[in-house]
Design a protein around this motif. Structure first.
Motif, PDB file in Angstrom:
ATOM      1  N   ASP A  74       0.691  -1.235   0.039  1.00 36.14           N
ATOM      2  CA  ASP A  74      -0.071  -0.043   0.021  1.00 36.14           C
ATOM      3  C   ASP A  74       0.717   1.212  -0.165  1.00 36.14           C
ATOM      4  O   ASP A  74       0.358   2.525   0.273  1.00 36.14           O
ATOM      5  CB  ASP A  74      -0.965  -0.071   1.271  1.00 36.14           C
ATOM      6  CG  ASP A  74      -1.970  -1.094   0.988  1.00 36.14           C
ATOM      7  OD1 ASP A  74      -2.322  -1.498  -0.078  1.00 36.14           O
ATOM      8  OD2 ASP A  74      -2.448  -1.421   2.105  1.00 36.14           O
ATOM      9  N   VAL A  75       2.079   1.192  -0.441  1.00 32.29           N
ATOM     10  CA  VAL A  75       2.899   2.393  -0.452  1.00 32.29           C
ATOM     11  C   VAL A  75       3.262   2.571  -2.079  1.00 32.29           C
ATOM     12  O   VAL A  75       4.020   1.845  -2.810  1.00 32.29           O
ATOM     13  CB  VAL A  75       4.318   2.342   0.258  1.00 32.29           C
ATOM     14  CG1 VAL A  75       5.121   3.537  -0.042  1.00 32.29           C
ATOM     15  CG2 VAL A  75       3.800   2.012   1.651  1.00 32.29           C
ATOM     16  N   PRO A  76       2.802   3.628  -2.462  1.00 31.85           N
ATOM     17  CA  PRO A  76       2.741   4.052  -3.971  1.00 31.85           C
ATOM     18  C   PRO A  76       4.197   4.218  -4.445  1.00 31.85           C
ATOM     19  O   PRO A  76       5.036   4.842  -3.725  1.00 31.85           O
ATOM     20  CB  PRO A  76       2.087   5.286  -4.050  1.00 31.85           C
ATOM     21  CG  PRO A  76       1.207   5.340  -3.088  1.00 31.85           C
ATOM     22  CD  PRO A  76       2.085   4.847  -1.989  1.00 31.85           C
ATOM     23  N   THR A  77       4.646   3.628  -5.351  1.00 35.46           N
ATOM     24  CA  THR A  77       6.153   3.806  -5.898  1.00 35.46           C
ATOM     25  C   THR A  77       6.008   3.931  -7.398  1.00 35.46           C
ATOM     26  O   THR A  77       5.120   3.665  -8.102  1.00 35.46           O
ATOM     27  CB  THR A  77       6.575   2.429  -5.824  1.00 35.46           C
ATOM     28  OG1 THR A  77       6.857   1.809  -4.478  1.00 35.46           O
ATOM     29  CG2 THR A  77       8.200   2.343  -6.258  1.00 35.46           C
ATOM     30  N   LYS A  78       6.779   5.252  -7.668  1.00 35.94           N
ATOM     31  CA  LYS A  78       6.506   5.847  -8.971  1.00 35.94           C
ATOM     32  C   LYS A  78       7.577   5.176  -9.895  1.00 35.94           C
ATOM     33  O   LYS A  78       8.649   4.408  -9.450  1.00 35.94           O
ATOM     34  CB  LYS A  78       7.031   7.389  -9.007  1.00 35.94           C
ATOM     35  CG  LYS A  78       7.089   8.118 -10.438  1.00 35.94           C
ATOM     36  CD  LYS A  78       7.449   9.576  -9.986  1.00 35.94           C
ATOM     37  CE  LYS A  78       7.144  10.329 -11.221  1.00 35.94           C
ATOM     38  NZ  LYS A  78       7.673  11.665 -10.985  1.00 35.94           N
ATOM     39  N   PHE A  79       7.116   5.031 -11.092  1.00 34.13           N
ATOM     40  CA  PHE A  79       7.648   4.375 -12.108  1.00 34.13           C
ATOM     41  C   PHE A  79       7.923   5.071 -13.318  1.00 34.13           C
ATOM     42  O   PHE A  79       6.955   5.939 -13.586  1.00 34.13           O
ATOM     43  CB  PHE A  79       7.619   2.891 -12.529  1.00 34.13           C
ATOM     44  CG  PHE A  79       6.270   2.923 -13.457  1.00 34.13           C
ATOM     45  CD1 PHE A  79       6.280   2.756 -14.726  1.00 34.13           C
ATOM     46  CD2 PHE A  79       5.115   2.495 -12.464  1.00 34.13           C
ATOM     47  CE1 PHE A  79       4.797   2.647 -15.465  1.00 34.13           C
ATOM     48  CE2 PHE A  79       3.793   2.324 -13.070  1.00 34.13           C
ATOM     49  CZ  PHE A  79       3.537   2.467 -14.638  1.00 34.13           C
ATOM     50  N   THR A  80       8.971   5.028 -14.287  1.00 28.75           N
ATOM     51  CA  THR A  80       9.219   5.838 -15.413  1.00 28.75           C
ATOM     52  C   THR A  80       9.655   5.031 -16.410  1.00 28.75           C
ATOM     53  O   THR A  80      10.618   4.092 -16.305  1.00 28.75           O
ATOM     54  CB  THR A  80      10.244   7.084 -15.322  1.00 28.75           C
ATOM     55  OG1 THR A  80      11.232   6.565 -14.662  1.00 28.75           O
ATOM     56  CG2 THR A  80       9.784   7.972 -14.241  1.00 28.75           C
ATOM     57  N   ILE A  81       9.232   5.301 -17.837  1.00 28.04           N
ATOM     58  CA  ILE A  81       9.697   4.621 -18.923  1.00 28.04           C
ATOM     59  C   ILE A  81      10.052   5.704 -19.967  1.00 28.04           C
ATOM     60  O   ILE A  81       9.372   6.675 -20.330  1.00 28.04           O
ATOM     61  CB  ILE A  81       8.594   3.586 -19.519  1.00 28.04           C
ATOM     62  CG1 ILE A  81       8.106   2.655 -18.301  1.00 28.04           C
ATOM     63  CG2 ILE A  81       9.092   3.009 -20.807  1.00 28.04           C
ATOM     64  CD1 ILE A  81       6.788   2.074 -18.806  1.00 28.04           C
ATOM     65  N   GLU A  82      11.062   5.285 -20.544  1.00 32.44           N
ATOM     66  CA  GLU A  82      11.680   6.195 -21.669  1.00 32.44           C
ATOM     67  C   GLU A  82      11.685   5.479 -22.862  1.00 32.44           C
ATOM     68  O   GLU A  82      12.117   4.487 -23.367  1.00 32.44           O
ATOM     69  CB  GLU A  82      13.174   6.798 -21.360  1.00 32.44           C
ATOM     70  CG  GLU A  82      13.828   7.664 -22.279  1.00 32.44           C
ATOM     71  CD  GLU A  82      15.145   8.264 -22.046  1.00 32.44           C
ATOM     72  OE1 GLU A  82      15.865   8.004 -22.887  1.00 32.44           O
ATOM     73  OE2 GLU A  82      15.006   8.732 -20.922  1.00 32.44           O
ATOM     74  N   LEU A  83      10.766   5.946 -23.999  1.00 31.79           N
ATOM     75  CA  LEU A  83      10.846   5.421 -25.161  1.00 31.79           C
ATOM     76  C   LEU A  83      11.639   6.419 -26.282  1.00 31.79           C
ATOM     77  O   LEU A  83      11.238   7.462 -26.326  1.00 31.79           O
ATOM     78  CB  LEU A  83       9.317   5.255 -25.658  1.00 31.79           C
ATOM     79  CG  LEU A  83       8.438   4.222 -24.708  1.00 31.79           C
ATOM     80  CD1 LEU A  83       6.964   4.452 -25.264  1.00 31.79           C
ATOM     81  CD2 LEU A  83       8.901   2.708 -24.824  1.00 31.79           C
ATOM     82  N   GLU A  84      12.482   5.751 -27.129  1.00 35.12           N
ATOM     83  CA  GLU A  84      13.120   6.650 -27.912  1.00 35.12           C
ATOM     84  C   GLU A  84      12.576   6.204 -29.676  1.00 35.12           C
ATOM     85  O   GLU A  84      11.965   5.088 -29.689  1.00 35.12           O
ATOM     86  CB  GLU A  84      14.684   6.219 -27.894  1.00 35.12           C
ATOM     87  CG  GLU A  84      15.168   6.707 -26.713  1.00 35.12           C
ATOM     88  CD  GLU A  84      16.770   6.530 -26.420  1.00 35.12           C
ATOM     89  OE1 GLU A  84      17.190   5.735 -27.407  1.00 35.12           O
ATOM     90  OE2 GLU A  84      17.321   7.165 -25.488  1.00 35.12           O
TER      91      GLU A  84
END
Length: 194
Positions: free
Chosen positions: A145-155
């Motif tokens: 129940d702890v939000p964790t941010k994720f990021t994706i980089e598309l080239e």
């Protein structure tokens, strides 16, 4: 009579001069006190402005957090909810950055980004291994129940592509001693080009 008038004139001059000097000293003292009070109030204003700036930053942070958590674009896999919050393209580089949030509803587990595969409306595929979770490539303990941010980089996305027809995200994870995969599929993600 002339002497009396002269004496009365000197006495009046002395009294007026003495009164004005004591009044002048009082005015200087009052001006100094007002200057001190003004300096004190200026310091209070500076301090309050600093507090307001900090509170405005806190408010902006909480607004962003609320937007992350309340995203409508979401899916669930293996007791983990994945939400997409923004899909932003850079007009100069053609890079698209995707921000989302991962909420673990099960046991504490490690999570590592594996790959993301996106297709545009014309069917062109873009593979990316640039996945970060909490700013890292791997998080050893994603708490419940702890939000964790994720990021994706598309080239290599064609500039002006209005949307991603599909986005498949794969993560490595482990539930207890069993290796497991998290997989999320999103469709029709609009790209905001900047």
């Amino acid at each position: 009579m002339k002497n009396t008038q002269l004496i009365i004139g000197f006495v009046l001059l002395f009294l007026v001069n003495g009164y004005s000097q004591s009044n002048n000293t009082d005015c200087k003292s009052e001006v100094d006190n007002l200057k001190k009070e003004l300096t004190t109030k200026d310091n209070i204003i500076v301090s309050q402005n600093e507090k307001m700036d900090k509170l405005e930053k806190d408010i902006e942070y909480y607004k962003e957090t609320l937007n992350l958590i309340s995203s409508k674009i979401s899916t669930k896999d293996n007791d983990v909810i994945l939400k997409i919050n923004s899909v932003v393209g850079n007009s100069n580089s053609g890079v698209v950055n995707i921000n989302g949030i991962l909420i673990n509803k099960g046991a504490v587990r490690p999570v590592q980004g594996q790959k993301a595969y996106a297709t545009d409306p014309q069917g062109n595929g873009i593979m990316s291994y640039k996945l970060k979770i909490g700013g890292l490539s791997r998080v050893d303990k994603v708490l419940k129940d702890v939000p964790t941010k994720f990021t994706i980089e598309l080239e290599q996305i064609v500039e002006g592509t209005p949307m991603l027809a599909s986005l498949i995200i794969d993560f490595y994870t482990r539930s207890g001693y069993n290796k497991d995969k998290l997989s999320a599929t999103f469709k029709n993600l609009n790209i905001k080009w900047e």
